[in-house]
Design a protein around this motif. Structure first.
Motif, PDB file in Angstrom:
ATOM      1  N   ASN A 126       0.816  -1.213   0.000  1.00 48.66           N
ATOM      2  CA  ASN A 126       0.000   0.000   0.000  1.00 48.66           C
ATOM      3  C   ASN A 126       0.849   1.263   0.000  1.00 48.66           C
ATOM      4  O   ASN A 126       0.506   2.253  -0.654  1.00 48.66           O
ATOM      5  CB  ASN A 126      -0.975  -0.006   1.175  1.00 48.66           C
ATOM      6  N   SER A 127       1.975   1.236   0.692  1.00 46.20           N
ATOM      7  CA  SER A 127       2.871   2.387   0.727  1.00 46.20           C
ATOM      8  C   SER A 127       3.474   2.655  -0.650  1.00 46.20           C
ATOM      9  O   SER A 127       3.497   3.795  -1.122  1.00 46.20           O
ATOM     10  CB  SER A 127       3.988   2.142   1.749  1.00 46.20           C
ATOM     11  N   VAL A 128       3.942   1.605  -1.307  1.00 45.41           N
ATOM     12  CA  VAL A 128       4.517   1.753  -2.646  1.00 45.41           C
ATOM     13  C   VAL A 128       3.447   2.226  -3.624  1.00 45.41           C
ATOM     14  O   VAL A 128       3.676   3.132  -4.425  1.00 45.41           O
ATOM     15  CB  VAL A 128       5.171   0.430  -3.110  1.00 45.41           C
ATOM     16  N   ALA A 129       2.276   1.619  -3.548  1.00 45.41           N
ATOM     17  CA  ALA A 129       1.183   2.022  -4.440  1.00 45.41           C
ATOM     18  C   ALA A 129       0.881   3.509  -4.262  1.00 45.41           C
ATOM     19  O   ALA A 129       0.714   4.243  -5.247  1.00 45.41           O
ATOM     20  CB  ALA A 129      -0.062   1.176  -4.176  1.00 45.41           C
ATOM     21  N   ALA A 130       0.837   3.967  -3.028  1.00 39.85           N
ATOM     22  CA  ALA A 130       0.549   5.380  -2.754  1.00 39.85           C
ATOM     23  C   ALA A 130       1.624   6.281  -3.351  1.00 39.85           C
ATOM     24  O   ALA A 130       1.317   7.364  -3.866  1.00 39.85           O
ATOM     25  CB  ALA A 130       0.433   5.613  -1.253  1.00 39.85           C
ATOM     26  N   GLN A 131       2.874   5.844  -3.326  1.00 39.79           N
ATOM     27  CA  GLN A 131       3.950   6.644  -3.906  1.00 39.79           C
ATOM     28  C   GLN A 131       3.795   6.785  -5.416  1.00 39.79           C
ATOM     29  O   GLN A 131       4.274   7.748  -5.998  1.00 39.79           O
ATOM     30  CB  GLN A 131       5.313   6.039  -3.557  1.00 39.79           C
ATOM     31  N   PHE A 132       3.107   5.822  -6.026  1.00 39.39           N
ATOM     32  CA  PHE A 132       2.837   5.890  -7.461  1.00 39.39           C
ATOM     33  C   PHE A 132       1.463   6.488  -7.746  1.00 39.39           C
ATOM     34  O   PHE A 132       0.979   6.432  -8.871  1.00 39.39           O
ATOM     35  CB  PHE A 132       2.961   4.500  -8.097  1.00 39.39           C
ATOM     36  N   GLY A 133       0.828   7.042  -6.713  1.00 43.34           N
ATOM     37  CA  GLY A 133      -0.461   7.704  -6.883  1.00 43.34           C
ATOM     38  C   GLY A 133      -1.648   6.757  -6.936  1.00 43.34           C
ATOM     39  O   GLY A 133      -2.716   7.133  -7.420  1.00 43.34           O
ATOM     40  N   ILE A 134      -1.473   5.543  -6.437  1.00 42.58           N
ATOM     41  CA  ILE A 134      -2.537   4.543  -6.455  1.00 42.58           C
ATOM     42  C   ILE A 134      -3.064   4.388  -5.038  1.00 42.58           C
ATOM     43  O   ILE A 134      -2.312   4.081  -4.116  1.00 42.58           O
ATOM     44  CB  ILE A 134      -2.013   3.188  -6.961  1.00 42.58           C
ATOM     45  N   SER A 135      -4.360   4.589  -4.875  1.00 47.27           N
ATOM     46  CA  SER A 135      -4.950   4.429  -3.542  1.00 47.27           C
ATOM     47  C   SER A 135      -6.286   3.719  -3.666  1.00 47.27           C
ATOM     48  O   SER A 135      -6.754   3.425  -4.760  1.00 47.27           O
ATOM     49  CB  SER A 135      -5.113   5.787  -2.874  1.00 47.27           C
ATOM     50  N   GLY A 136      -6.895   3.465  -2.536  1.00 47.82           N
ATOM     51  CA  GLY A 136      -8.186   2.809  -2.509  1.00 47.82           C
ATOM     52  C   GLY A 136      -8.097   1.333  -2.178  1.00 47.82           C
ATOM     53  O   GLY A 136      -9.118   0.654  -2.097  1.00 47.82           O
ATOM     54  N   PHE A 137      -6.906   0.822  -1.979  1.00 48.35           N
ATOM     55  CA  PHE A 137      -6.717  -0.599  -1.673  1.00 48.35           C
ATOM     56  C   PHE A 137      -6.326  -0.834  -0.211  1.00 48.35           C
ATOM     57  O   PHE A 137      -5.996  -1.943   0.172  1.00 48.35           O
ATOM     58  CB  PHE A 137      -5.631  -1.201  -2.580  1.00 48.35           C
ATOM     59  N   GLU A 138      -6.360   0.211   0.585  1.00 42.50           N
ATOM     60  CA  GLU A 138      -5.865   0.124   1.956  1.00 42.50           C
ATOM     61  C   GLU A 138      -6.600  -0.908   2.806  1.00 42.50           C
ATOM     62  O   GLU A 138      -6.027  -1.440   3.754  1.00 42.50           O
ATOM     63  CB  GLU A 138      -5.937   1.495   2.638  1.00 42.50           C
ATOM     64  N   HIS A 139      -7.845  -1.205   2.483  1.00 43.70           N
ATOM     65  CA  HIS A 139      -8.622  -2.165   3.279  1.00 43.70           C
ATOM     66  C   HIS A 139      -8.914  -3.444   2.500  1.00 43.70           C
ATOM     67  O   HIS A 139      -9.785  -4.215   2.878  1.00 43.70           O
ATOM     68  CB  HIS A 139      -9.928  -1.513   3.756  1.00 43.70           C
ATOM     69  N   PHE A 140      -8.151  -3.669   1.442  1.00 36.78           N
ATOM     70  CA  PHE A 140      -8.330  -4.841   0.581  1.00 36.78           C
ATOM     71  C   PHE A 140      -8.029  -6.125   1.348  1.00 36.78           C
ATOM     72  O   PHE A 140      -8.684  -7.140   1.159  1.00 36.78           O
ATOM     73  CB  PHE A 140      -7.409  -4.702  -0.633  1.00 36.78           C
ATOM     74  N   VAL A 141      -7.015  -6.089   2.201  1.00 31.08           N
ATOM     75  CA  VAL A 141      -6.621  -7.243   2.990  1.00 31.08           C
ATOM     76  C   VAL A 141      -6.968  -6.958   4.436  1.00 31.08           C
ATOM     77  O   VAL A 141      -6.572  -5.932   4.986  1.00 31.08           O
ATOM     78  CB  VAL A 141      -5.105  -7.528   2.861  1.00 31.08           C
ATOM     79  N   ASP A 142      -7.701  -7.861   5.064  1.00 37.67           N
ATOM     80  CA  ASP A 142      -8.056  -7.736   6.465  1.00 37.67           C
ATOM     81  C   ASP A 142      -6.848  -8.126   7.299  1.00 37.67           C
ATOM     82  O   ASP A 142      -6.594  -9.315   7.518  1.00 37.67           O
ATOM     83  CB  ASP A 142      -9.255  -8.621   6.785  1.00 37.67           C
ATOM     84  N   THR A 143      -6.085  -7.131   7.743  1.00 38.31           N
ATOM     85  CA  THR A 143      -4.858  -7.423   8.483  1.00 38.31           C
ATOM     86  C   THR A 143      -5.118  -7.912   9.906  1.00 38.31           C
ATOM     87  O   THR A 143      -4.194  -8.310  10.586  1.00 38.31           O
ATOM     88  CB  THR A 143      -3.918  -6.193   8.510  1.00 38.31           C
ATOM     89  N   THR A 144      -6.369  -7.901  10.351  1.00 38.46           N
ATOM     90  CA  THR A 144      -6.649  -8.473  11.670  1.00 38.46           C
ATOM     91  C   THR A 144      -6.510  -9.991  11.628  1.00 38.46           C
ATOM     92  O   THR A 144      -6.372 -10.623  12.662  1.00 38.46           O
ATOM     93  CB  THR A 144      -8.070  -8.100  12.162  1.00 38.46           C
ATOM     94  N   LEU A 145      -6.535 -10.567  10.432  1.00 38.57           N
ATOM     95  CA  LEU A 145      -6.339 -12.023  10.279  1.00 38.57           C
ATOM     96  C   LEU A 145      -4.867 -12.389  10.261  1.00 38.57           C
ATOM     97  O   LEU A 145      -4.521 -13.567  10.365  1.00 38.57           O
ATOM     98  CB  LEU A 145      -6.998 -12.521   8.987  1.00 38.57           C
ATOM     99  N   VAL A 146      -4.006 -11.402  10.100  1.00 41.78           N
ATOM    100  CA  VAL A 146      -2.569 -11.663   9.951  1.00 41.78           C
ATOM    101  C   VAL A 146      -1.963 -11.976  11.288  1.00 41.78           C
ATOM    102  O   VAL A 146      -2.231 -11.405  12.280  1.00 41.78           O
ATOM    103  CB  VAL A 146      -1.872 -10.447   9.300  1.00 41.78           C
TER     104      VAL A 146
END
Length: 131
Positions: free
Chosen positions: A111-131
């Motif tokens: 998500n950090s790399v994507a944001a650096q390339f101007g790509i957003s909206g995927f921040e909640h794509f993966v439920d990190t509470t399962l990690v």
């Protein structure tokens, strides 16, 4: 590996594929190195270094180098970074744990790399509470 771990790994792969489709027009992501080192670009040399660090278990150092040398003006670097995180995602949990790294950090890095390339909206794509 349990069902939950497998689910998280697949979801991370789906995240990478979604970003690759959106930004690169590719369904699959795999940064490929030229056959000869003489043909390496700066991105190729970086990816080669990152692969070596991963194999040595130096994942945090590899990620730091990736983020320091990322060129947001060159889409090859996005493909390189997404491949880097897919390589990490392919590692088993014990290897990640030994390297003091987690799947949550993989998601955060993507998500950090994507944001650096101007790509957003995927921040909640993966439920990190399962990690």
């Amino acid at each position: 590996m349990g069902y939950q771990d497998d689910y998280v790994m697949r979801t991370i792969s789906d995240l990478v594929r979604a970003i690759a489709r959106l930004a690169l027009g590719k369904n699959e992501i795999r940064y490929e190195l030229p056959a000869s080192e003489a043909e390496y670009t700066g991105a190729d040399r970086l990816y080669d270094r990152l692969k070596a660090l991963i194999s040595e278990g130096e994942i945090n150092e590899a990620e730091n180098i990736l983020l320091e040398e990322l060129d947001e003006t060159d889409m090859d670097y996005l493909e390189l970074a997404l491949t880097f995180y897919m390589d990490l995602n392919a590692l088993d949990d014990d290897t990640l744990y030994t390297a003091n790294y987690s799947r949550e950090e993989i998601v955060d890095g993507i998500n950090s790399v994507a944001a650096q390339f101007g790509i957003s909206g995927f921040e909640h794509f993966v439920d990190t509470t399962l990690v």
